[in-house]
Structures are given as structure tokens and as C-alpha cells.
Design a protein around this motif. Structure first.
Motif, short mmCIF file in Angstrom:
data_model
loop_
_atom_site.label_atom_id
_atom_site.label_comp_id
_atom_site.label_asym_id
_atom_site.label_seq_id
_atom_site.Cartn_x
_atom_site.Cartn_y
_atom_site.Cartn_z
N ALA A 186 -18.26 -34.82 -57.49
CA ALA A 186 -18.74 -33.78 -58.41
C ALA A 186 -19.49 -34.41 -59.59
N PRO A 241 -16.19 -29.68 -60.71
CA PRO A 241 -16.77 -28.62 -59.88
C PRO A 241 -16.88 -27.29 -60.63
N ALA A 242 -15.94 -27.03 -61.55
CA ALA A 242 -16.04 -25.80 -62.34
C ALA A 242 -17.30 -25.80 -63.20
N TRP A 243 -17.58 -26.94 -63.84
CA TRP A 243 -18.77 -27.01 -64.68
C TRP A 243 -20.04 -26.95 -63.83
N ALA A 258 -20.33 -25.30 -61.06
CA ALA A 258 -20.47 -23.88 -60.72
C ALA A 258 -21.01 -23.08 -61.89
N ARG A 266 -24.70 -23.40 -62.18
CA ARG A 266 -25.37 -22.61 -61.15
C ARG A 266 -25.13 -21.12 -61.31
N HIS A 267 -24.47 -20.73 -62.42
CA HIS A 267 -24.19 -19.33 -62.75
C HIS A 267 -23.32 -18.65 -61.69
N ARG A 268 -22.43 -19.40 -61.11
CA ARG A 268 -21.44 -18.85 -60.19
C ARG A 268 -20.15 -18.66 -60.98
N TRP A 269 -20.11 -17.59 -61.75
CA TRP A 269 -19.08 -17.42 -62.76
C TRP A 269 -17.69 -17.21 -62.19
N LEU A 296 -16.36 -18.42 -59.45
CA LEU A 296 -15.89 -19.72 -59.00
C LEU A 296 -15.61 -20.64 -60.19
N ALA A 297 -16.48 -20.63 -61.18
CA ALA A 297 -16.26 -21.47 -62.37
C ALA A 297 -14.98 -21.07 -63.08
#
Length: 423
Positions: free
Chosen positions: A165, A211-213, A215, A218-221, A223-224
């Protein structure tokens, strides 16, 4: 003498051969095109590109080097000078905070004392540690009977996820194709890298936080937020990460439709609230976690200049032995590095990263004295990406860094593995 040619012979007639009867044609159906056999290895190869495999190879080599250091440390620096047997190499990793995680995973937070009654031993202060790592340790111990082996396995797998990551984050920030590998190299050779291999929380936290950051970028809120929630079960630093994700979300909002993901940002506060409720149910104290920190590690609130002054005196005024003093010197140096890093993020208008670093410094820099700041540098991914960017622009930076980090990392590793980390 006249030579007469031989008489010409008539060629014999060749009877044509009768045609061979043709065998009846048998139509052979085409061979069906079978799909390739899918195995776990092929799936992993499909998910990992060449850059990822190089990062994992580098990670494996550094793990081997740490295990070699642990083996030699058990022989060269035993607990007693008259020791004739080095003992298990796993024992080198059974140091300091590991015992707290082990006791929580094995006995819980409030075990029944052997002599009856209720409560726990005085001075234990195990409430100061969040339950994420002990729960993972207990789960893995169901398959790995050795407690220390189970803890090291968690850190080994989590560390691999973390470096992958981190490399992808570096490639997100930096255009250079060498950015991922360079960032991971500087990270794995950092002075406190031994804590990534030990049964501590750093590797597991990074395996969730990075991986949270990524996400969030990538604006995958959802999942983040979900990964940040899991990171919050491991360390209180997950709340600082949640604040950074929230700031990044607010900066990324472009329309009312984007606000539909806003409720997800409250999810990381749930583990901390549940843990506070659990401790209150057993102690009657809503701030039991904070009070355990104060009792065991002097983390009562003090002004930043008071904390700096006390740490400076501990480092240079001969108040403590040399073993403790050098650790306080490392604390001061880490605080300076953190302040510089925070200022750089603010100058580049990376507000989210500045919030994460600033909250970490505020939490660790307002106690009686600085503690655990060198270990916290492992969690500052902007530091390692920034150093990689600097070294790619100026190759001498990498040389200077490696020449300084290699001996420091070796000294820190031997100090921890021999049980001399805090004096």
C-alpha cells in the motif's frame, strides 16, 4: 577400328499401379479450448504487477536480515553474562509491550486473580491498549499454538500488505516510476523498523491505515471509512486518520450528491466509543483508558514547552542513565522531524496530511515527557514519500540517509532484541 554403338533397347512398359482404396475420412472434432487452471498463485500474480513483486522481494530480504540480527543478538547479548545456552530466537521478540498484548489476548482485560476476588494486578494498566491487536492475536493463536509465533505471523503478513500500500501511495503522489520502491526502501531501513517485525501494533495498523488513505484519495469513501474503523480498533492513531479522511472529504466535495457519503465518516468513532463503554462497565470510569496511560506512562496533559523541557533535561542533564538518556535524545529528534514534516505539508497545502501529523504530535507532545515518538515515525507515510521524492531529485540524499539509518537501525534492533530498549 570402328566402334559400333550398342543396340537401342526398347523401354519396358510400366503397368500403372491400381489406385489404393482410400480409407474413409473420419471427422475429428476440434479440441476444446479449456480455460487456464486458476490457482492461488495465478490470482496473486494477476493482482500484483512487477513493481509490487519487487517491493515484496525487498520486504522479504529485510525480514531475513532482522531474523539474522535476532539470532545473533540472542548469542552475543544474553540476559546474563554466564549464559551457556542462547535460547529460542523467538524469545528475542518477547519484549516490553508484547507482554501486555499477550496478557490481554490470553486472559482478557479483567482476569480473575488466582487468590479470588475481582480486578487485576496493580501496575498492569493493560486498559491503555486497544483491543484490535489482542483480538487478532487470539484468533491466529487458534491455528498457531505458540503465542509469540502467532504475533510475529500477524506482523509479517500485515507488514507485506503495508509496504504494498505504501508503494502504491508513493506512485500516486510521485510521477517517477522508481518512487514506490525507493519509498519502501527508506521505510524498511528506518531506525525503528524492528517494530514492524515484532509482535507490536505498527504493522497491523499500517496494513489498515495505508489502504484506507489510498481509498480516500480515490474518493471511495465507504471503503476508506471501513478500513479506518478497523485501524481505530488497533491504535488511537486511527482517530487521527479519521480526522484526516474527513478533511480530505470536505475538500473533495463538489456537489450535494457527494454529501451522501458523509455518514460513513462517523463510523471510525464507534470502536473508541464501544471500548470506553466496555471499560466503564468494569471500572465505572469513562476515561479509564486515559487514566491507565497516565498511571503507566505519565501521559497526563502538560503544555508543549513543559514537555520539551522535561524531555531535554532527561536527555542531557544526567538525570537518567545513559541508556535512558539516548532514548530521550531520539524522542527530541523525532519531535523536530515531525514539526518540520508538518510545516512542509502546510506549505504544500496538503491539509489532510498536515492534520494527521499535527494531531499525532499534539497527542505525544503534551504529556509529561515525550514517549514513543521514534516508533510513531513509522506511521507518518508523508515522511517516507517526501524523503523518496527528495532522494530521487538529489541522489546523494539517499546515500546520506542509508549511511545514517543503517547503523542506527542496527543499534536500535539490537537494543530492542536484547531487552535494553528503555535503559
Amino acid at each position: 577400328m570402328t566402334l559400333t554403338p550398342p543396340p537401342l533397347r526398347r523401354p519396358r512398359s510400366v503397368r500403372p499401379k491400381a489406385p489404393c482404396p482410400q480409407a474413409p475420412r473420419v471427422r475429428i472434432p476440434p479440441r476444446p479450448c479449456l480455460p487456464p487452471r486458476v490457482t492461488l498463485g495465478t490470482r496473486a500474480a494477476a493482482l500484483l504487477d512487477r513493481a509490487d513483486r519487487e517491493v515484496l522481494w525487498l520486504y522479504l530480504l529485510t525480514r531475513i536480515s532482522l531474523w539474522v540480527t535476532a539470532y545473533c543478538t540472542r548469542w552475543l547479548f544474553p540476559g546474563r553474562s554466564d549464559t551457556r545456552a542462547a535460547g529460542s530466537v523467538l524469545a528475542a521478540f518477547e519484549q516490553w509491550d508484547w507482554h501486555h498484548y499477550l496478557h490481554i489476548a490470553r486472559d482478557g482485560y479483567f482476569p480473575e486473580p488466582a487468590g479470588g476476588g475481582s480486578g487485576q494486578d496493580d501496575g498492569d494498566n493493560r486498559e491503555a491498549f486497544f483491543p484490535g491487536f489482542p483480538l487478532a492475536l487470539r484468533a491466529v493463536h487458534a491455528m498457531v499454538p505458540h503465542w509469540t509465533g502467532a504475533g510475529l505471523l500477524i506482523s509479517f503478513v500485515a507488514g507485506a500488505v503495508a509496504v504494498l500500500a505504501l508503494a502504491r501511495l508513493a506512485r500516486w503522489y510521485l510521477p517517477d516510476p522508481r518512487a514506490g520502491r525507493r519509498t519502501v526502501l527508506l521505510f524498511l531501513l528506518s531506525p525503528c523498523a524492528v517494530f514492524l517485525a515484532a509482535g507490536y501494533t505498527e504493522a497491523l495498523f499500517l496494513a489498515l491505515a495505508l489502504p484506507a488513505w489510498l481509498a480516500a484519495l480515490r474518493h471511495r469513501w465507504p471503503l476508506a471509512a471501513g478500513l479506518t474503523t478497523l485501524a481505530t480498533t488497533v491504535r488511537v492513531s486511527g482517530l487521527f486518520l479519521a480526522a484526516a479522511v474527513a478533511v480530505h472529504f470536505l475538500l473533495a466535495v463538489r456537489s450535494r450528491g457527494d454529501l451522501r457519503a458523509l455518514p460513513w465518516l462517523a463510523l471510525p468513532a464507534v470502536p473508541a466509543a464501544l471500548y470506553a463503554w466496555y471499560l466503564h462497565a468494569h471500572t465505572g470510569d469513562w476515561l479509564a483508558w486515559n487514566h491507565a496511560q497516565e498511571r503507566g506512562w505519565y501521559r497526563a496533559f502538560h503544555t508543549p514547552w513543559e514537555s520539551w523541557s522535561v524531555t531535554w533535561d532527561a536527555a542531557f542533564d544526567g538525570v537518567h542513565t545513559t541508556g535512558y538518556a539516548v532514548m530521550f535524545q531520539a524522542e527530541l529528534l523525532s519531535m523536530v522531524a515531525g514539526l518540520v514534516l508538518c510545516c512542509v505539508q502546510l506549505r504544500r497545502r496538503r491539509w489532510s496530511e498536515a492534520v494527521y501529523i499535527g494531531l499525532t504530535l499534539a497527542a505525544l507532545g503534551t504529556s509529561y515527557w515525550y514517549m514513543s515518538l521514534p516508533r510513531s515515525t513509522l506511521l507518518w507515510w508523508p515522511l517516507w514519500i517526501g524523503l523518496a521524492a527528495w532522494s530521487l531529485r538529489r541522489p546523494r540524499v539517499a546515500t546520506v540517509y542509508l549511511c545514517l539509518a543503517a547503523p542506527l537501525g542496527t543499534v536500535f534492533a539490537v537494543t530492542f532484541l536484547s531487552g535494553r530498549w528503555a535503559g
